[in-house]
Scaffold this motif. Sequence first.
Motif, PDB file in Angstrom:
ATOM      1  N   ILE A 135      -4.382 -10.505  -4.073  1.00 35.42           N
ATOM      2  CA  ILE A 135      -5.286 -10.071  -5.266  1.00 35.42           C
ATOM      3  C   ILE A 135      -4.957  -8.568  -5.578  1.00 35.42           C
ATOM      4  N   GLY A 136      -4.021  -7.978  -4.885  1.00 32.77           N
ATOM      5  CA  GLY A 136      -3.706  -6.517  -5.183  1.00 32.77           C
ATOM      6  C   GLY A 136      -3.090  -5.795  -3.986  1.00 32.77           C
ATOM      7  N   LEU A 137      -3.086  -4.476  -4.177  1.00 35.37           N
ATOM      8  CA  LEU A 137      -2.693  -3.530  -3.352  1.00 35.37           C
ATOM      9  C   LEU A 137      -3.428  -2.543  -2.671  1.00 35.37           C
ATOM     10  N   ASN A 138      -3.453  -2.264  -1.719  1.00 35.10           N
ATOM     11  CA  ASN A 138      -4.203  -1.314  -0.714  1.00 35.10           C
ATOM     12  C   ASN A 138      -4.251   0.062  -1.683  1.00 35.10           C
ATOM     13  N   PRO A 139      -5.181   0.564  -1.942  1.00 32.07           N
ATOM     14  CA  PRO A 139      -5.583   1.540  -2.643  1.00 32.07           C
ATOM     15  C   PRO A 139      -4.979   2.927  -1.989  1.00 32.07           C
ATOM     16  N   SER A 140      -4.995   2.567  -0.712  1.00 34.70           N
ATOM     17  CA  SER A 140      -4.596   3.870   0.229  1.00 34.70           C
ATOM     18  C   SER A 140      -2.889   4.214  -0.085  1.00 34.70           C
ATOM     19  N   ILE A 141      -2.748   4.968  -0.771  1.00 37.11           N
ATOM     20  CA  ILE A 141      -1.198   5.152  -1.229  1.00 37.11           C
ATOM     21  C   ILE A 141      -0.843   6.398  -0.127  1.00 37.11           C
ATOM     22  N   ARG A 142       0.480   6.006   0.386  1.00 37.80           N
ATOM     23  CA  ARG A 142       1.120   7.080   1.266  1.00 37.80           C
ATOM     24  C   ARG A 142       2.527   7.464   0.726  1.00 37.80           C
ATOM     25  N   GLU A 238      16.145   7.780  12.830  1.00 42.86           N
ATOM     26  CA  GLU A 238      16.075   9.282  12.470  1.00 42.86           C
ATOM     27  C   GLU A 238      16.980   9.313  11.450  1.00 42.86           C
ATOM     28  N   VAL A 239      16.687  10.217  10.492  1.00 42.07           N
ATOM     29  CA  VAL A 239      17.368  10.560   9.415  1.00 42.07           C
ATOM     30  C   VAL A 239      18.566  11.703   9.925  1.00 42.07           C
ATOM     31  N   THR A 240      19.831  11.688   9.423  1.00 40.52           N
ATOM     32  CA  THR A 240      20.750  12.470   9.988  1.00 40.52           C
ATOM     33  C   THR A 240      21.275  13.001   9.049  1.00 40.52           C
ATOM     34  N   GLU A 241      21.147  12.917   7.796  1.00 39.65           N
ATOM     35  CA  GLU A 241      21.567  13.927   6.535  1.00 39.65           C
ATOM     36  C   GLU A 241      20.540  13.507   5.438  1.00 39.65           C
ATOM     37  N   GLY A 242      20.247  14.494   4.556  1.00 42.85           N
ATOM     38  CA  GLY A 242      19.635  14.237   3.606  1.00 42.85           C
ATOM     39  C   GLY A 242      17.908  14.036   3.736  1.00 42.85           C
ATOM     40  N   GLU A 243      17.344  13.379   2.801  1.00 43.41           N
ATOM     41  CA  GLU A 243      16.037  13.220   2.687  1.00 43.41           C
ATOM     42  C   GLU A 243      15.711  11.464   2.468  1.00 43.41           C
ATOM     43  N   LYS A 244      14.869  11.179   3.372  1.00 39.06           N
ATOM     44  CA  LYS A 244      14.370   9.588   3.061  1.00 39.06           C
ATOM     45  C   LYS A 244      13.059   9.650   2.394  1.00 39.06           C
ATOM     46  N   TRP A 245      12.807   9.426   1.146  1.00 43.09           N
ATOM     47  CA  TRP A 245      11.494   9.286   0.492  1.00 43.09           C
ATOM     48  C   TRP A 245      10.956   7.774   0.379  1.00 43.09           C
ATOM     49  N   VAL A 246       9.949   7.529   0.694  1.00 40.33           N
ATOM     50  CA  VAL A 246       9.285   6.275   0.661  1.00 40.33           C
ATOM     51  C   VAL A 246       7.766   6.187   0.177  1.00 40.33           C
ATOM     52  N   ILE A 247       7.467   5.121  -0.740  1.00 41.94           N
ATOM     53  CA  ILE A 247       6.169   5.120  -1.087  1.00 41.94           C
ATOM     54  C   ILE A 247       5.705   3.584  -0.259  1.00 41.94           C
ATOM     55  N   ARG A 248       4.531   4.077   0.322  1.00 42.26           N
ATOM     56  CA  ARG A 248       3.793   2.692   1.112  1.00 42.26           C
ATOM     57  C   ARG A 248       2.658   2.320   0.680  1.00 42.26           C
ATOM     58  N   THR A 249       2.408   1.093   0.731  1.00 40.87           N
ATOM     59  CA  THR A 249       1.078   0.567   0.440  1.00 40.87           C
ATOM     60  C   THR A 249       1.084  -0.723   1.276  1.00 40.87           C
ATOM     61  N   ASP A 250      -0.035  -1.671   0.891  1.00 35.43           N
ATOM     62  CA  ASP A 250      -0.123  -2.974   1.755  1.00 35.43           C
ATOM     63  C   ASP A 250      -0.606  -3.957   0.618  1.00 35.43           C
ATOM     64  N   LEU A 251       0.060  -5.191   0.881  1.00 32.57           N
ATOM     65  CA  LEU A 251      -0.475  -6.339   0.246  1.00 32.57           C
ATOM     66  C   LEU A 251      -1.847  -6.878   0.683  1.00 32.57           C
ATOM     67  N   CYS A 252      -2.619  -7.028  -0.348  1.00 30.38           N
ATOM     68  CA  CYS A 252      -3.958  -7.543   0.030  1.00 30.38           C
ATOM     69  C   CYS A 252      -4.158  -8.797  -0.517  1.00 30.38           C
ATOM     70  N   ILE A 253      -5.154  -9.682   0.380  1.00 35.08           N
ATOM     71  CA  ILE A 253      -5.350 -10.943   0.285  1.00 35.08           C
ATOM     72  C   ILE A 253      -6.974 -11.263  -0.023  1.00 35.08           C
ATOM     73  N   GLU A 254      -7.190 -12.136  -0.615  1.00 40.46           N
ATOM     74  CA  GLU A 254      -8.738 -12.417  -0.560  1.00 40.46           C
ATOM     75  C   GLU A 254      -9.307 -12.803   0.855  1.00 40.46           C
ATOM     76  N   ARG A 255     -10.586 -12.152   1.074  1.00 40.92           N
ATOM     77  CA  ARG A 255     -10.928 -12.467   2.286  1.00 40.92           C
ATOM     78  C   ARG A 255     -12.462 -13.181   2.289  1.00 40.92           C
ATOM     79  N   ASN A 256     -12.183 -14.449   2.703  1.00 39.30           N
ATOM     80  CA  ASN A 256     -13.443 -15.387   2.772  1.00 39.30           C
ATOM     81  C   ASN A 256     -14.475 -14.996   3.471  1.00 39.30           C
TER      82      ASN A 256
END
Length: 256
Positions: A135-142, A238-256
């Motif tokens: 039904i959507g994504l976790n609004p907690s954006i990291r 471990e990152v050995t050179e440069g920078e690793k950038w990530v956007i993290r969230t979670d998939l949400c399902i309807e909870r009965n």
Amino acid sequence: MPRKQHSTAKPAPPKANVSPDWPVFKPLLPTSDIYLETVVESQIVVARNFWTGTLCKNYVAFLKSLPLTTTPGKPKKGEALRVNDRFQIVDETFANRLWVETGLRELVCGRGEGEEEEDAMTAEQRTELWGGKPIGLNPSIRIYRYSKGQYFDCHYDESNVLTINTKPKPIPAKTTWTILLYLTSPATGCEGGQTVFYPDDSPGKESTLGKEIVVELETGMLLLHKHGDDCMLHEGREVTEGEKWVIRTDLCIERN
């Protein structure tokens, strides 16, 4: 070999109260050109070129302006050792935009009746895969930045219960899959930082892997992996050179 196993704690409180002025999601490839690829059956899937290189570059430039906080060098009891810089905010509007405007909803739920799909999954198969009705994504954006020498030790991602504020009424939900969007890769100067999944012989765990699975970084690639009770032991190398950038969230399902 993986380092000592740790479980993650529940997500930390948001690090900001005011929503950033997130850039628009342009340019994007047509949704018809994006599809899910299975890495490990019912556990790990990827979508390559989910974001274009240009969009990733624009977002990295913007994310560098956010007030990132360096994680403590010594983790709390029960937490995995993580060394990175992060920004976290609860932003329902951005989560919904990411779900709707990028084509992620169609990728997860299917493109609709009469439209061809590369994976050709039925609605029942999708419900089984995701653990319920998405039904959507976790609004907690990291937002994560890993610089040279930074990493995330072996851990599991927990499932969380929450409420998605949809109209006409909010819907009880729970998270079932972690979603990671890689914005950098060796093509942009980032070396190392692979996400690695390991066979697991912990008590109560029945490993589905016979050997480690290494997911290499690709600019604009979406990685989804199952979490909660069925989460696989994994780490961010471990990152050995440069920078690793990530956007993290979670998939949400309807909870009965």
